[in-house]
Enzyme design. Structure first.
Site, PDB file in Angstrom:
ATOM      1  N   CYS A 129       0.805  -1.229   0.000  1.00 20.68           N
ATOM      2  CA  CYS A 129       0.000   0.000   0.000  1.00 20.68           C
ATOM      3  C   CYS A 129       0.839   1.281   0.000  1.00 20.68           C
ATOM      4  CB  CYS A 129      -0.946  -0.007   1.190  1.00 20.68           C
ATOM      5  SG  CYS A 129      -0.188  -0.608   2.708  1.00 20.68           S
ATOM      6  N   HIS A 242      -3.418   6.172   4.358  1.00 21.01           N
ATOM      7  CA  HIS A 242      -2.003   6.348   4.684  1.00 21.01           C
ATOM      8  C   HIS A 242      -1.551   7.727   4.190  1.00 21.01           C
ATOM      9  CE1 HIS A 242      -1.915   2.232   5.730  1.00 21.01           C
ATOM     10  NE2 HIS A 242      -1.051   1.745   4.845  1.00 21.01           N
ATOM     11  N   ASN A 316      -5.559   3.452   1.780  1.00 20.48           N
ATOM     12  CA  ASN A 316      -4.699   2.272   1.634  1.00 20.48           C
ATOM     13  C   ASN A 316      -5.467   1.004   1.308  1.00 20.48           C
ATOM     14  OD1 ASN A 316      -5.423   3.000   4.503  1.00 20.48           O
ATOM     15  ND2 ASN A 316      -4.824   0.863   4.785  1.00 20.48           N
TER      16      ASN A 316
END
Ligand code: A2P
Length: 337
Positions: A129, A242, A316
């Site tokens: 990710c 993220h 993510n």
């Protein structure tokens, strides 16, 4: 034509998002096989208004599956992905089990889509990710200005650790707000109201495996072993999305205006970069539940003549995992049409 699609790990955080994205994007699903462990076999999940039964992976016969999306962890992939491929399926694997094998392509749909066709084992790997969102943003800059070095610190949400990690952040938050003791299980130390500079295992060089994924995967996806990457990966108490503070050094000078113009016309990217309150992407205000890789805080490095700083945020579970896997499935489906 339509395809027999299997999702392995269909009850997980990524698996259920894969299913949602197949429906959202109207993927031509003919037959759908949803697979998980014996623990959840027999349960039902909705897909496009129909109920689909979860089956036990261990007893499932993969013959006839065209495309299998795997997200049930590395050991499940190692055991079952070759069996699905041998039965004729194209496997798109979200684990790290095959990512570094020379005969398995590692593909970000906006960056190196041509590599999808280069799959002698019938297996395509979906990147980590953190690497995924970083390279959607950096690949256009690399092609035009030549990235020589990347310094990156990540701020990674708990959903990267799956459903149990999401539950642990929620549970600890509730316990701490009601003055109860907590008992860390899924993370090495308390994650609520804290952050943890440790994701995946420590390696002999003192970096974690999560950090080295950024080094290994960047080089493989960009097809350039000369790129230097200096990573630090941190888990933060955010549920989805993220964030990354990225400082690049380029061969040719790139200004903020040039970088912004290039990123604004590159696929998969949204530039959010106003110098005012809220004029930058965050996991909650922009990324969570959406598809783009958001880039903001673009600045020329004060300490380096050819340095540029960027703040890169994305969901993510979606672009970092399930969405890219479905985009790879779309590339495979387009070959077979
Ligand atoms: P199950 O729900 O039956 O445990 P997450 O990453 O959110 O933790 O999800 C992991 C996914 O992988 C779940 O769908 C889980 O199914 C599945 N899974 C884990 N271990 C196995 C296994 N041994 N065989 C099949 N599926 C598995």
């Amino acid at each position: 034509r339509s395809f027999h699609v299997a999702i392995v790990g269909a009850t997980g955080a990524v698996g259920e998002t894969m299913l949602a994205i197949l429906a959202e994007r109207d993927f031509p699903v003919g037959t759908l096989s949803l697979l998980a462990s014996e623990r959840s076999a027999g349960g039902e999940v909705e897909y496009n208004g129909n109920k689909v039964r979860i089956q036990d992976l261990a007893t499932f016969d993969p013959s006839g599956v065209d495309i299998a999306l795997f997200s049930a962890g590395g050991s499940v992939s190692k055991e079952y992905a070759p069996k699905f491929a041998a039965a004729g399926a194209v496997v798109i694997d979200n684990s790290s089990a095959f990512r570094y094998d020379d005969d398995v392509p590692l593909v970000v749909s906006e960056v190196n889509p041509d590599q999808v066709a280069n799959r002698p084992r019938g297996i395509i790997a979906n990147p980590n990710c953190s690497t995924m969102q970083m390279l959607v943003a950096l690949a256009p800059l690399h092609r035009k200005y030549g990235i020589e070095r990347i310094n990156v610190s990540t701020y990674q949400s708990v959903s990267g650790g799956g459903r149990s990690a999401l539950e642990e952040l929620g549970k600890q938050t509730g316990q701490l707000l009601s003055f109860q003791e907590i008992d860390p299980q899924r993370f090495p130390v308390q994650i609520a109201f804290n952050l943890i500079p440790h994701i995946d295992d420590f390696l002999d060089n003192g970096f974690t495996k999560e950090e080295m994924k950024l080094v290994w995967e960047t080089r493989k996806i960009l097809g350039d072993d000369s790129i230097l990457v200096n990573p630090t990966a941190v888990r933060v108490p955010v549920f989805y999305g993220h964030s990354e503070s990225v400082a690049i050094e380029t061969r040719d000078k790139v200004t903020v205006a040039e970088a912004r113009a290039l990123l604004e016309q590159s696929p998969g990217i949204e530039v959010v970069d106003r110098h005012e309150a809220g004029g930058y992407p965050t996991p909650v205000t922009h990324a969570s539940g959406t598809d783009a890789v958001y880039v903001g805080r673009i600045r020329e490095d004060l300490s380096h003549p050819r340095g540029l700083n960027l703040w890169i945020v994305s969901d993510n579970v979606r672009k970092g995992a399930a969405l890219n896997a479905v985009q790879l499935a779309e590339l495979v489906a387009a070959e077979k049409r």
